[in-house]
Write an enzyme that holds these catalytic residues in place. Sequence first.
Site, PDB file in Angstrom:
ATOM      1  N   ASP A 126       0.859  -1.183   0.000  1.00  0.00           N
ATOM      2  CA  ASP A 126       0.000   0.000   0.000  1.00  0.00           C
ATOM      3  C   ASP A 126       0.901   1.241   0.000  1.00  0.00           C
ATOM      4  O   ASP A 126       2.123   1.123  -0.039  1.00  0.00           O
ATOM      5  CB  ASP A 126      -0.924  -0.003   1.226  1.00  0.00           C
ATOM      6  N   ASP A 158       1.472   4.833   2.252  1.00  0.00           N
ATOM      7  CA  ASP A 158       1.085   5.482   3.508  1.00  0.00           C
ATOM      8  C   ASP A 158       1.547   6.943   3.529  1.00  0.00           C
ATOM      9  O   ASP A 158       2.674   7.239   3.134  1.00  0.00           O
ATOM     10  CB  ASP A 158       1.753   4.756   4.694  1.00  0.00           C
ATOM     11  N   ASP A 182      -3.228   4.658   2.761  1.00  0.00           N
ATOM     12  CA  ASP A 182      -3.555   5.065   4.129  1.00  0.00           C
ATOM     13  C   ASP A 182      -3.166   6.515   4.321  1.00  0.00           C
ATOM     14  O   ASP A 182      -2.014   6.888   4.099  1.00  0.00           O
ATOM     15  CB  ASP A 182      -2.755   4.228   5.144  1.00  0.00           C
TER      16      ASP A 182
END
Length: 461
Positions: free
Chosen positions: A290, A292, A385
């Site tokens: 992912d 962040d 995120d």
Amino acid sequence: MIPLKRRKVSQTVNQPNQTCKFPHVSIFILERKMGSTRRAFLTRLGRSKGFLITDTYSSSITHVVSENNTGDDVQTWIDNQTGQESSSSVHLLGIIWFTESMEAGQPVPVEDRHILKEALELLAENAEYSDNEGRSVAFRRAASVLKALPYRVQTMDQLKCLPCLGEHSQRVIKEILEDGTSSEVESTRHSEQFQAMKALTGIFGVGVKTADRWFREGLRSPSDLICTGQQLNRAQQAGLQFYDDLNKHVTKAEADMISEIVKEAVSAVLPGAEIQLMGGFRRGKEVGHDVDFLITHPEEGREEGLMPKIINWLEGRNLLLYQKWTRNSYLEKLDGPARPANNMDRFERCFSIFKLDRPAEATGSEGVRSSDQSEASSWRAVRVDLVVSPYSQFAFATLGWTGSKLFERELRRWAGQEKRMSLSSHALYDSNQRCYVRVQSEEEIFAYLGLEFIPPCERNA
Ligand code: UTP
Ligand code: MN
């Protein structure tokens, strides 16, 4: 051994439009159990870094990379291709050698530690699926120690003085050094439970508990969820819908594209706010699961209410496929110095899935194309995120969100056991002085803990 079917072995090398920097290392990536999409992704990644990766197996291959196969599986596959017992000079490697080489930007030497590390990480993963955190951490520590070794492991004697190698890890290592493989690792890898848990927890929004319940109900894969019409929450629906994309690595180039978008969003809704790329990418990794980000504003208080504005901006441009926003719930006076057992922080946060346009060249005609629908699409889904921190907690948040998880765990353990201090992503509490420590930078935190500063790229352990 006479193969049932002798396939044509091609000598062609497909290396379109990219210069090959390491001609002595000729890589073949095995599609078996990996799938065409992931194989195509890894192939493109490798070629973009100047690695020679061929589409077909031939006698000129020096390195075979596979995922979720045993050494024997790969050997049998190769023997079938060539119609003979292949020469032992071919390196049969797991995916870790490949990702380490990508990170290093050059082929890393082949060593036993790759095999050992992969074995221990598989056992760690399996312990996580049984919700046995202590055991999982023990295996991860052992794997991390082996990864850091500067020499080749050949005998158990060499491991005598190493920390973090428990009795169980040692038993597994011994078996592999003696027999080339560990029966426990192989039976775990092939077990129905391990494979189902891996597939089910691979869905965004599905944790170990849910996956375990589904497994006991007889479900084995994402498609079983669809067939049986399982009740899914919003996160899980998104996880299923974008399953293929979310299980593909995110590249640094993609992380940079998302960075640009987030910067534009944040500066539009709160000029003067600061944004930092966190997680694996801040540690210099080339790929991640992912992306962040940590966001703050130098005037404390200005960051309040920021997230809904960012979300609005992004949604207005059709850039979000999913988002879940949680408020900041941290209050120093109420929370006190004791940190929560699970290390969860309480910042304002947005779990999201971005819709990221692919640049034209990635979707255009290229050497490797998969028939898979998601490969041909003009966009891909990426987990992102977003975290908002008050300025006074920014250094702690930065340290906490840089990782790796294992590094954070060791650092917090050091603070507690060696220094009688409690470190979290919000604060550092000194039990000796009975006060909170106020700092402006990560450097000051390391100094207060009596440690030399460790730069992000050295926090991968
Ligand atoms: P990630 O899970 O994103 O890992 O957490 P990563 O190191 O970036 O690796 P990949 O490539 O995405 O898999 C990044 C850091 O943020 C912290 C973790 O401790 C980790 O160090 N973190 C994550 C939190 O503090 N709280 C969370 O809720 C999640
Ligand atoms: Mn990450």
